[in-house]
Scaffold this motif. Structure first.
Motif, short mmCIF file in Angstrom:
data_model
loop_
_atom_site.label_atom_id
_atom_site.label_comp_id
_atom_site.label_asym_id
_atom_site.label_seq_id
_atom_site.Cartn_x
_atom_site.Cartn_y
_atom_site.Cartn_z
N CYS A 24 12.51 41.93 16.36
CA CYS A 24 13.40 42.98 16.83
C CYS A 24 14.82 42.72 16.36
O CYS A 24 15.16 41.60 15.95
CB CYS A 24 13.32 43.07 18.36
SG CYS A 24 11.67 43.59 18.89
N THR A 25 15.66 43.72 16.39
CA THR A 25 16.98 43.64 15.78
C THR A 25 17.82 42.48 16.29
O THR A 25 18.45 41.78 15.51
CB THR A 25 17.74 44.97 15.99
OG1 THR A 25 16.98 46.01 15.37
CG2 THR A 25 19.12 44.93 15.38
N VAL A 26 17.85 42.27 17.59
CA VAL A 26 18.72 41.24 18.16
C VAL A 26 18.42 39.85 17.59
O VAL A 26 19.32 39.05 17.41
CB VAL A 26 18.59 41.27 19.70
CG1 VAL A 26 18.51 39.93 20.34
CG2 VAL A 26 19.72 42.07 20.29
N GLN A 27 17.17 39.57 17.26
CA GLN A 27 16.80 38.27 16.69
C GLN A 27 16.82 38.27 15.16
O GLN A 27 17.21 37.29 14.55
CB GLN A 27 15.42 37.85 17.18
CG GLN A 27 15.37 37.55 18.65
CD GLN A 27 16.26 36.38 19.02
OE1 GLN A 27 16.27 35.36 18.36
NE2 GLN A 27 17.03 36.54 20.08
N SER A 28 16.42 39.38 14.54
CA SER A 28 16.34 39.40 13.08
C SER A 28 17.70 39.61 12.42
O SER A 28 17.87 39.31 11.25
CB SER A 28 15.34 40.45 12.61
OG SER A 28 15.78 41.74 12.94
N VAL A 29 18.67 40.13 13.18
CA VAL A 29 20.04 40.29 12.68
C VAL A 29 20.97 39.67 13.73
O VAL A 29 21.61 40.39 14.50
CB VAL A 29 20.40 41.78 12.44
CG1 VAL A 29 21.72 41.91 11.70
CG2 VAL A 29 19.31 42.51 11.69
N PRO A 30 21.06 38.34 13.79
CA PRO A 30 21.83 37.69 14.85
C PRO A 30 23.34 37.89 14.75
O PRO A 30 24.05 37.81 15.74
CB PRO A 30 21.45 36.21 14.72
CG PRO A 30 20.99 36.06 13.32
CD PRO A 30 20.39 37.37 12.93
N ASP A 31 23.83 38.15 13.54
CA ASP A 31 25.27 38.43 13.37
C ASP A 31 25.48 39.26 12.11
O ASP A 31 24.57 39.42 11.30
CB ASP A 31 26.08 37.12 13.32
CG ASP A 31 25.67 36.21 12.18
OD1 ASP A 31 25.72 36.64 11.00
OD2 ASP A 31 25.29 35.06 12.46
N ILE A 32 26.69 39.77 11.96
CA ILE A 32 26.96 40.69 10.85
C ILE A 32 26.84 40.02 9.48
O ILE A 32 26.62 40.68 8.48
CB ILE A 32 28.33 41.39 10.99
CG1 ILE A 32 29.45 40.37 11.00
CG2 ILE A 32 28.36 42.26 12.22
CD1 ILE A 32 30.84 40.98 10.90
N PHE A 33 26.96 38.69 9.44
CA PHE A 33 26.88 37.98 8.17
C PHE A 33 25.44 37.83 7.67
O PHE A 33 25.22 37.56 6.50
CB PHE A 33 27.55 36.61 8.29
CG PHE A 33 28.98 36.72 8.73
CD1 PHE A 33 29.94 37.24 7.88
CD2 PHE A 33 29.34 36.35 10.01
CE1 PHE A 33 31.26 37.38 8.29
CE2 PHE A 33 30.66 36.47 10.43
CZ PHE A 33 31.62 36.99 9.57
N GLU A 34 24.47 38.01 8.55
CA GLU A 34 23.07 37.92 8.15
C GLU A 34 22.44 39.30 8.00
O GLU A 34 21.25 39.41 7.73
CB GLU A 34 22.29 37.08 9.17
CG GLU A 34 22.74 35.64 9.17
CD GLU A 34 21.86 34.76 10.01
OE1 GLU A 34 20.63 34.97 10.02
OE2 GLU A 34 22.40 33.85 10.65
N GLY A 35 23.23 40.33 8.19
CA GLY A 35 22.73 41.69 8.06
C GLY A 35 23.04 42.29 6.71
O GLY A 35 23.60 41.65 5.83
N ASN A 36 22.68 43.56 6.57
CA ASN A 36 22.92 44.29 5.33
C ASN A 36 23.36 45.71 5.70
O ASN A 36 22.56 46.51 6.18
CB ASN A 36 21.65 44.33 4.48
CG ASN A 36 21.85 45.04 3.16
OD1 ASN A 36 22.87 45.68 2.92
ND2 ASN A 36 20.87 44.93 2.28
N VAL A 37 24.63 46.00 5.47
CA VAL A 37 25.17 47.30 5.86
C VAL A 37 24.47 48.45 5.13
O VAL A 37 24.39 49.56 5.66
CB VAL A 37 26.70 47.34 5.68
CG1 VAL A 37 27.08 47.40 4.21
CG2 VAL A 37 27.31 48.48 6.44
#
Length: 126
Positions: free
Chosen positions: A100-113
């Motif tokens: 789920c999002t909260v675990q798979s994207v823990p912060d903005i640096f590990e995400g992809n805008v």
């Protein structure tokens, strides 16, 4: 229905309609890439008023993790997380499930805008 800030407004509108329309009218909402809108009290109120609701989050989109939960913000129920083009996971609230999002994207640096733009069921938004 709404995407991003429009999704946040659609979430607020669902509560407005639930509070102001006759109770026999069913409210249904679907949002895409929606940020957190309110605090836990908001989420509890929303969840009690709007049972037919889905928040669709795409892969590593960072928008659904802002504003941060450490600032007191909380999501309403109904997360549907698109993990990949052929895998979708249904999540509970701010789920701790690894997919789920909260675990798979823990912060903005590990995400992809760029994942904020889609695809959502094969459709790009933006």
């Amino acid at each position: 229905v709404g995407h991003s800030l429009g999704g946040a407004l659609a979430e607020i509108e669902c509560v407005f309609m639930a509070l102001n329309l006759p109770s026999h009218i069913a409210i249904k909402g679907v949002t895409f890439g929606t940020p957190r809108v309110g605090n836990p009290a908001w989420a509890t109120l929303f969840d009690s008023l709007v049972s037919d609701f889905k928040r669709v989050n795409n892969q590593k989109d960072i928008v659904p993790i802002v504003p941060g939960s450490e600032l007191g913000y909380s999501h309403v129920h109904g997360e549907v997380h698109i993990v990949s083009d052929d895998q979708v996971v249904l999540c509970d609230d701010d789920s701790t499930d690894d997919q789920c999002t909260v675990q798979s994207v823990p912060d903005i640096f590990e995400g992809n805008v760029l994942d904020h733009l889609g695809p959502y069921q094969g459709i790009y938004i933006g």
